[in-house]
Design a protein around this motif. Sequence first.
Motif, short mmCIF file in Angstrom:
data_model
loop_
_atom_site.label_atom_id
_atom_site.label_comp_id
_atom_site.label_asym_id
_atom_site.label_seq_id
_atom_site.Cartn_x
_atom_site.Cartn_y
_atom_site.Cartn_z
N ALA A 111 -9.66 0.18 -2.22
CA ALA A 111 -9.78 -0.86 -3.25
C ALA A 111 -10.25 -2.20 -2.67
CB ALA A 111 -8.45 -1.04 -3.96
N SER A 112 -9.83 -2.51 -1.45
CA SER A 112 -10.20 -3.81 -0.85
C SER A 112 -11.70 -3.94 -0.70
CB SER A 112 -9.53 -3.96 0.51
OG SER A 112 -8.13 -3.83 0.40
N GLY A 167 -1.04 0.55 -0.99
CA GLY A 167 -1.74 0.30 -2.24
C GLY A 167 -1.42 1.32 -3.32
N SER A 168 -2.46 1.90 -3.90
CA SER A 168 -2.30 2.81 -5.03
C SER A 168 -1.50 4.07 -4.69
CB SER A 168 -3.69 3.22 -5.55
OG SER A 168 -4.36 2.12 -6.09
N TRP A 169 -1.39 4.37 -3.42
CA TRP A 169 -0.69 5.58 -2.99
C TRP A 169 0.80 5.34 -2.71
CZ3 TRP A 169 -5.68 4.47 -2.17
CH2 TRP A 169 -6.63 5.46 -2.44
N SER A 170 1.31 4.14 -2.99
CA SER A 170 2.66 3.76 -2.57
C SER A 170 3.77 4.56 -3.24
CB SER A 170 2.87 2.26 -2.79
OG SER A 170 1.96 1.52 -2.01
N ASN A 184 4.51 -4.26 1.25
CA ASN A 184 3.45 -5.22 0.91
C ASN A 184 2.39 -4.47 0.10
OD1 ASN A 184 1.82 -7.43 0.68
ND2 ASN A 184 1.27 -7.57 2.84
N PHE A 185 2.68 -4.22 -1.18
CA PHE A 185 1.79 -3.42 -2.02
C PHE A 185 2.02 -3.76 -3.49
CE2 PHE A 185 5.52 -0.67 -1.04
CZ PHE A 185 6.03 -0.48 -2.32
N GLY A 186 1.15 -3.23 -4.36
CA GLY A 186 1.28 -3.43 -5.81
C GLY A 186 0.60 -4.67 -6.33
N HIS A 187 -0.51 -5.09 -5.70
CA HIS A 187 -1.17 -6.35 -6.05
C HIS A 187 -2.10 -6.25 -7.27
CE1 HIS A 187 0.24 -7.02 -1.96
NE2 HIS A 187 -0.01 -8.31 -2.09
#
Length: 372
Positions: free
Chosen positions: A38-39, A205-208, A326-329
């Motif tokens: 995603a980044s 990220g999306s896999w958290s 540090n995820f879910g932004h």
Amino acid sequence: MHIAIVGCGINGLLTALELLEHNCTITLFDQQQAGKAASWAGGGILSPMYPWRYPKAVNDLAQYGKALYQQWNAKLQPITGIDFEIHDTGMLIFDQEDFEMGLSYAEQTRQPMQQAKILDQTHLKQINPHISDQFKQALHFPHLSNIRNPRLLKSILIYLKQHPKVQFFENTWIDQFEIQHSQIQSLKAQNGQHFQADHYVIATGSWSAHWSAQLKCSIPVKPIQGQMLLFKTPEQWLPTMCMNRVMYLIPRTDGHVVCGSSMQDLGFEHRPSLKTQQDIYQASIELVPDLEQFPIVKQWAGLRPSSPEGIPYIGQMPNFKNLWANFGHFRNGLCMAPASAVLLRELICEHAHTVDAQAYSPLRHFQANTAE
């Protein structure tokens, strides 16, 4: 102190940079090539779109994005030879229902970068002559910028990979945490390798949500697909970023124009759909009709890590002394990432906090959902 970071998107990579600055040793893991999810796929606007529509916690982190990226660019560019290309274009917003809130937002929040004024059509055309004649007014944010995220990621990766205190493991799927007495003892990779550290950071990220079962908590993060188009125009052709009905145009210095973005709940589907691409194209031409004469050179899709209200999880994971989140932004990962990394470093190293850490604590959701 040795920190293992699982996930090499912008949040994992900036967390590594922050901790390196405070004398930590870093080991980084990514299930694929670093910095390619995603980044890489996002637009790079250094502000939330319509910030007044977001919770205070999102804007509290996002307001530091540009200044911190400028600092990192100044530090890394002499070493990597790559400029992040922070492009000071300003932004035009055409959603009239947002004009009143947008005008007062900077004063209400004391964020000078968000200062805006309404332009009539004459002044609008002076600032951006390519805007469609159908737009008679616009809300102009002259201080907003964008960053070229592929160059940003490339520069950070070059810097980290040459650093003597950093070790990289790409294309390495971390299978599980080895847990004993509420502590993570090691990471276990799918190939059977074990890796030990003092602290462990989840930046996946999306896999958290993958970690929910093992950590006995419900992690409310899921992928939301966003699709993009890329036009190639002459250099400096489109002078400003433009936004209307959550669709945006972002000019790069070399004439590329990034157009997006959709938002669809399709699981982990990465492939762009023709229908969505056509919708983005039509929205782009509606904003700037002259784009029709230029070629589309690329199209792609990325997966945003959605979370309730778009507020990321930053801080200690419940029931573990040395495991951190540090995820879910969601849609604002790039502009929140520098301050997110600062906050996590402050928490791990027990430094004073820049922002209210409780607003991002995993305990605010995870503790209530902890499984028996």
